[in-house]
Design a protein around this motif. Structure first.
Motif, PDB file in Angstrom:
ATOM      1  N   GLU A  36       0.859  -1.176   0.000  1.00  0.00           N
ATOM      2  CA  GLU A  36       0.000   0.000   0.000  1.00  0.00           C
ATOM      3  C   GLU A  36       0.903   1.237   0.000  1.00  0.00           C
ATOM      4  O   GLU A  36       1.693   1.434   0.925  1.00  0.00           O
ATOM      5  CB  GLU A  36      -0.908   0.019   1.237  1.00  0.00           C
ATOM      6  CG  GLU A  36      -1.857  -1.162   1.336  1.00  0.00           C
ATOM      7  CD  GLU A  36      -2.923  -1.140   0.249  1.00  0.00           C
ATOM      8  OE1 GLU A  36      -3.195  -0.052  -0.310  1.00  0.00           O
ATOM      9  OE2 GLU A  36      -3.487  -2.223  -0.037  1.00  0.00           O
ATOM     10  N   VAL A  37       0.784   2.054  -1.038  1.00  0.00           N
ATOM     11  CA  VAL A  37       1.669   3.204  -1.221  1.00  0.00           C
ATOM     12  C   VAL A  37       0.837   4.476  -1.320  1.00  0.00           C
ATOM     13  O   VAL A  37      -0.206   4.495  -1.972  1.00  0.00           O
ATOM     14  CB  VAL A  37       2.525   3.041  -2.503  1.00  0.00           C
ATOM     15  CG1 VAL A  37       3.452   4.232  -2.689  1.00  0.00           C
ATOM     16  CG2 VAL A  37       3.320   1.739  -2.445  1.00  0.00           C
ATOM     17  N   VAL A  38       1.308   5.537  -0.675  1.00  0.00           N
ATOM     18  CA  VAL A  38       0.701   6.859  -0.817  1.00  0.00           C
ATOM     19  C   VAL A  38       1.701   7.773  -1.504  1.00  0.00           C
ATOM     20  O   VAL A  38       2.876   7.828  -1.121  1.00  0.00           O
ATOM     21  CB  VAL A  38       0.302   7.448   0.550  1.00  0.00           C
ATOM     22  CG1 VAL A  38      -0.014   8.941   0.431  1.00  0.00           C
ATOM     23  CG2 VAL A  38      -0.903   6.718   1.118  1.00  0.00           C
ATOM     24  N   ARG A  57      -0.671  -1.065  -4.865  1.00  0.00           N
ATOM     25  CA  ARG A  57      -1.809  -0.154  -4.838  1.00  0.00           C
ATOM     26  C   ARG A  57      -1.319   1.227  -4.405  1.00  0.00           C
ATOM     27  O   ARG A  57      -0.640   1.354  -3.376  1.00  0.00           O
ATOM     28  CB  ARG A  57      -2.885  -0.662  -3.881  1.00  0.00           C
ATOM     29  CG  ARG A  57      -3.708  -1.808  -4.435  1.00  0.00           C
ATOM     30  CD  ARG A  57      -4.901  -2.110  -3.547  1.00  0.00           C
ATOM     31  NE  ARG A  57      -4.484  -2.722  -2.299  1.00  0.00           N
ATOM     32  CZ  ARG A  57      -4.409  -4.041  -2.109  1.00  0.00           C
ATOM     33  NH1 ARG A  57      -4.707  -4.870  -3.091  1.00  0.00           N
ATOM     34  NH2 ARG A  57      -4.038  -4.513  -0.937  1.00  0.00           N
ATOM     35  N   VAL A  58      -1.693   2.255  -5.173  1.00  0.00           N
ATOM     36  CA  VAL A  58      -1.185   3.607  -4.929  1.00  0.00           C
ATOM     37  C   VAL A  58      -2.350   4.579  -4.761  1.00  0.00           C
ATOM     38  O   VAL A  58      -3.241   4.649  -5.606  1.00  0.00           O
ATOM     39  CB  VAL A  58      -0.293   4.099  -6.087  1.00  0.00           C
ATOM     40  CG1 VAL A  58       0.375   5.423  -5.712  1.00  0.00           C
ATOM     41  CG2 VAL A  58       0.759   3.055  -6.439  1.00  0.00           C
ATOM     42  N   THR A  59      -2.316   5.328  -3.664  1.00  0.00           N
ATOM     43  CA  THR A  59      -3.249   6.432  -3.447  1.00  0.00           C
ATOM     44  C   THR A  59      -2.505   7.735  -3.675  1.00  0.00           C
ATOM     45  O   THR A  59      -1.514   8.010  -2.995  1.00  0.00           O
ATOM     46  CB  THR A  59      -3.826   6.413  -2.023  1.00  0.00           C
ATOM     47  OG1 THR A  59      -4.582   5.214  -1.829  1.00  0.00           O
ATOM     48  CG2 THR A  59      -4.739   7.612  -1.787  1.00  0.00           C
ATOM     49  N   ASP A  82      -7.324  -0.056 -11.668  1.00  0.00           N
ATOM     50  CA  ASP A  82      -7.765  -0.714 -10.432  1.00  0.00           C
ATOM     51  C   ASP A  82      -6.751  -0.598  -9.305  1.00  0.00           C
ATOM     52  O   ASP A  82      -7.069  -0.907  -8.146  1.00  0.00           O
ATOM     53  CB  ASP A  82      -8.063  -2.182 -10.707  1.00  0.00           C
ATOM     54  CG  ASP A  82      -6.866  -2.933 -11.285  1.00  0.00           C
ATOM     55  OD1 ASP A  82      -6.051  -2.308 -11.990  1.00  0.00           O
ATOM     56  OD2 ASP A  82      -6.751  -4.151 -11.038  1.00  0.00           O
ATOM     57  N   LEU A  83      -5.547  -0.150  -9.615  1.00  0.00           N
ATOM     58  CA  LEU A  83      -4.504  -0.045  -8.590  1.00  0.00           C
ATOM     59  C   LEU A  83      -4.192   1.396  -8.191  1.00  0.00           C
ATOM     60  O   LEU A  83      -3.386   1.621  -7.286  1.00  0.00           O
ATOM     61  CB  LEU A  83      -3.213  -0.708  -9.087  1.00  0.00           C
ATOM     62  CG  LEU A  83      -3.249  -2.223  -9.258  1.00  0.00           C
ATOM     63  CD1 LEU A  83      -1.955  -2.722  -9.885  1.00  0.00           C
ATOM     64  CD2 LEU A  83      -3.497  -2.915  -7.924  1.00  0.00           C
ATOM     65  N   VAL A  84      -4.812   2.367  -8.838  1.00  0.00           N
ATOM     66  CA  VAL A  84      -4.526   3.770  -8.571  1.00  0.00           C
ATOM     67  C   VAL A  84      -5.798   4.476  -8.107  1.00  0.00           C
ATOM     68  O   VAL A  84      -6.829   4.426  -8.770  1.00  0.00           O
ATOM     69  CB  VAL A  84      -3.967   4.479  -9.820  1.00  0.00           C
ATOM     70  CG1 VAL A  84      -3.767   5.969  -9.553  1.00  0.00           C
ATOM     71  CG2 VAL A  84      -2.649   3.842 -10.246  1.00  0.00           C
ATOM     72  N   VAL A 103      -0.221   2.142   5.768  1.00  0.00           N
ATOM     73  CA  VAL A 103       0.546   2.309   4.528  1.00  0.00           C
ATOM     74  C   VAL A 103       1.942   1.707   4.672  1.00  0.00           C
ATOM     75  O   VAL A 103       2.573   1.813   5.725  1.00  0.00           O
ATOM     76  CB  VAL A 103       0.640   3.806   4.164  1.00  0.00           C
ATOM     77  CG1 VAL A 103       1.539   4.019   2.968  1.00  0.00           C
ATOM     78  CG2 VAL A 103      -0.745   4.368   3.894  1.00  0.00           C
ATOM     79  N   ASP A 104       2.425   1.110   3.591  1.00  0.00           N
ATOM     80  CA  ASP A 104       3.766   0.514   3.589  1.00  0.00           C
ATOM     81  C   ASP A 104       4.841   1.481   3.116  1.00  0.00           C
ATOM     82  O   ASP A 104       6.014   1.321   3.459  1.00  0.00           O
ATOM     83  CB  ASP A 104       3.787  -0.720   2.687  1.00  0.00           C
ATOM     84  CG  ASP A 104       2.837  -1.793   3.177  1.00  0.00           C
ATOM     85  OD1 ASP A 104       3.001  -2.256   4.317  1.00  0.00           O
ATOM     86  OD2 ASP A 104       1.920  -2.164   2.414  1.00  0.00           O
TER      87      ASP A 104
END
Length: 250
Positions: A36-38, A57-59, A82-84, A103-104
């Motif tokens: 999980e990435v921001v 997955r990126v926010t 689907d991942l952004v 978040v990672d």
């Protein structure tokens, strides 16, 4: 793979290689293929989309609706919709859209220069991290700006960057704030982070005339290799346009 076209890669390759390798290591440590990435201030997805193409997955949290629209278009073209996730906001509103400790990794590129309080902003970002989570910080380098202004013949402005509290060359300077390596390390430590590595970014790319890179056969690839090699050497950090700090939550 670089996040942008080859010529632009001269400016982003160092950061991308560090981020890609760090995410790969973290994924292996957690034995979890999807992180999980921001990406705060991630704009049009210059890094978010390539990170998503790695399977994470990126926010993206950014105040500009136009940038987020471009991000969604780019994600669609890359097949990673689907991942952004695009969220309008900033470091102050981040806790409202990203749960604490969820978040990672956090990408914070070109953000600390423009926020009102860099320490507060970085604290908000680290609050979203799980223990051992990564932070990628990219910020304008004060000493590199001194060199750039001096080489351009603006010696008074170079002195102002050197002496001023925020590393600015005057009221017309579009950059609100620049940092030294020590200042970035101090900010990271104050937010509970341990610095893993520091790299100089755009050590030569902003000094070499563009016409030389564009017309000399093989110049782009050679300069790219030189950038990657010099980035790791502390002796070149002082002249880099930007500094990249990779840190982890202790």
């Amino acid at each position: 793979m670089y996040p942008t076209r080859p010529r632009s890669a001269l400016r982003t390759a160092v950061v991308w290689e560090v981020v890609r390798a760090a995410l790969e290591r973290r994924s292996a440590e957690l034995e979890r293929p999807v992180l999980e990435v921001v990406d705060t201030g991630g704009g049009t997805g210059n890094f978010a989309v390539p990170v998503a193409r790695l399977g994470h997955r990126v926010t993206v949290v950014d105040p500009s609706p136009d940038a987020l629209f471009a991000l969604e278009r780019r994600a669609s073209e890359a097949g990673v919709t689907d991942l952004v996730r695009a969220v309008q906001g900033d470091t102050q509103t981040l806790p409202e859209v990203v749960p604490a400790g969820s978040v990672d990794a956090v990408l914070c590129h070109g953000v600390l220069e423009v926020v009102d309080d860099p320490a507060e902003a970085l604290g908000s970002l680290t609050g979203a991290l799980r223990k051992g989570g990564l932070v990628s910080l990219l910020a304008a380098n004060r000493t590199g700006a001194v060199l750039a202004r001096a080489l351009a013949g603006h010696f008074t402005e170079a002195q102002a960057v050197l002496d001023g509290p925020d590393g600015r060359w005057g009221t017309g300077d579009p950059m609100p704030r620049r940092f030294t390596g020590d200042e970035l390390a101090e900010l990271a430590s104050g937010a509970g982070l341990r610095v893993v590595s520091v790299h100089g970014v755009r050590v030569f790319a902003d000094l070499v005339p563009g016409v030389l890179v564009d017309t000399e056969p093989g110049a782009t690839d050679a300069l790219l290799r030189l950038e990657l090699a010099a980035a790791e050497l502390p002796a070149f950090h002082a002249v880099a346009t930007q500094l990249h700090v990779l840190a982890e939550l202790a």
